[in-house]
Enzyme design. Structure first.
Site, short mmCIF file in Angstrom:
data_model
loop_
_atom_site.label_atom_id
_atom_site.label_comp_id
_atom_site.label_asym_id
_atom_site.label_seq_id
_atom_site.Cartn_x
_atom_site.Cartn_y
_atom_site.Cartn_z
N GLN A 45 0.85 -1.19 0.00
CA GLN A 45 0.00 0.00 0.00
C GLN A 45 0.88 1.24 0.00
OE1 GLN A 45 -3.42 -0.25 2.66
NE2 GLN A 45 -3.09 1.84 3.33
N HIS A 60 1.99 5.82 15.78
CA HIS A 60 1.23 4.67 15.29
C HIS A 60 2.10 3.43 15.19
CE1 HIS A 60 -1.30 7.96 13.14
NE2 HIS A 60 -1.75 7.75 14.36
N LYS A 70 7.35 0.79 7.19
CA LYS A 70 7.07 1.99 6.40
C LYS A 70 8.36 2.58 5.87
CE LYS A 70 3.13 3.20 9.35
NZ LYS A 70 2.67 4.10 10.41
N TYR A 130 4.10 7.37 2.22
CA TYR A 130 4.55 6.20 2.97
C TYR A 130 4.38 4.96 2.10
CZ TYR A 130 1.95 9.12 6.47
OH TYR A 130 1.38 10.13 7.20
N ASP A 167 -5.77 10.08 18.02
CA ASP A 167 -4.39 10.19 18.52
C ASP A 167 -4.36 10.84 19.90
OD1 ASP A 167 -3.45 8.95 16.26
OD2 ASP A 167 -2.70 10.77 15.31
#
Length: 199
Positions: A45, A60, A70, A130, A167
């Protein structure tokens, strides 16, 4: 590719070729990552976020396995990117390191599975890309409060952090540890070894 102080985090500084037309660079090379980390990233992705100045995204992380590695670059503007070692049992557990990613240096940051990641936008607008090793899986995605005083991340003091509700409601590191939310260093090392043997 230069290793950061936290095992599993690497910073890539590309050669930027400029001429009167503009600039050209290789933002990512599978060979370079494989040489440094022992495997390339299995691209599942690609995410892109656009943030205004002061936006704080993270910290995260995802369950391991499979986690989500990532490779982060800042396409326009500038961000202060942070990697946090949240792997229980790691020699650097609870430590963090920041790297400035911007449109001048064009540096990229590789963040292995099991590490926490976040950033703050320093410019009026910042566009971040990312490359992700796994697709987004809501039930396996988690967060740590980026303003946790116990972590003490050195965010810029001249900016007012703007967080999402999710968050802002994330637990501090100590709470995440006590509730068993965090990945273990042992599980992460076993997963890294499996990735290396598959490549």
């Amino acid at each position: 590719m230069e290793p950061l102080s936290i095992d599993g985090a690497w910073c890539h500084t590309p050669r930027v070729h400029t001429d009167p037309r503009g600039a050209f660079l290789e933002t990512y090379r599978a060979h370079d990552l494989r040489e440094a980390v022992g495997h390339a990233i299995d691209l599942a992705q690609v995410n892109c976020s656009v943030s205004r100045r002061g936006v704080l995204r993270g910290i995260h992380f995802a369950d391991v396995p499979p986690g989500q590695a990532k490779y982060v670059t800042c396409l326009s503007g500038a961000i202060l990117d942070v990697v946090v070692d949240i792997r229980v049992g790691s020699p650097t557990f609870g430590q963090w390191e920041t790297v400035r990613l911007d449109e001048e240096s064009r540096r990229g940051l590789y963040v292995a599975e099991g590490l926490g990641h976040g950033f703050m936008a320093l410019s009026e607008q910042a566009t971040v890309s990312y490359l992700c090793s796994e697709p987004y899986a809501p039930g396996h995605e988690h967060g740590i409060d980026p303003l946790d005083p116990g972590l003490g991340i050195d965010w810029p003091t001249d900016l007012t952090p703007l967080l999402s509700e999710k968050d802002a409601a994330a637990p501090i590191l100590k709470e995440a540890l006590e509730t068993g939310l965090l990945p273990t260093y042992e599980a992460c090392l076993a997963y890294y070894k499996r990735l290396q043997s598959n490549h």
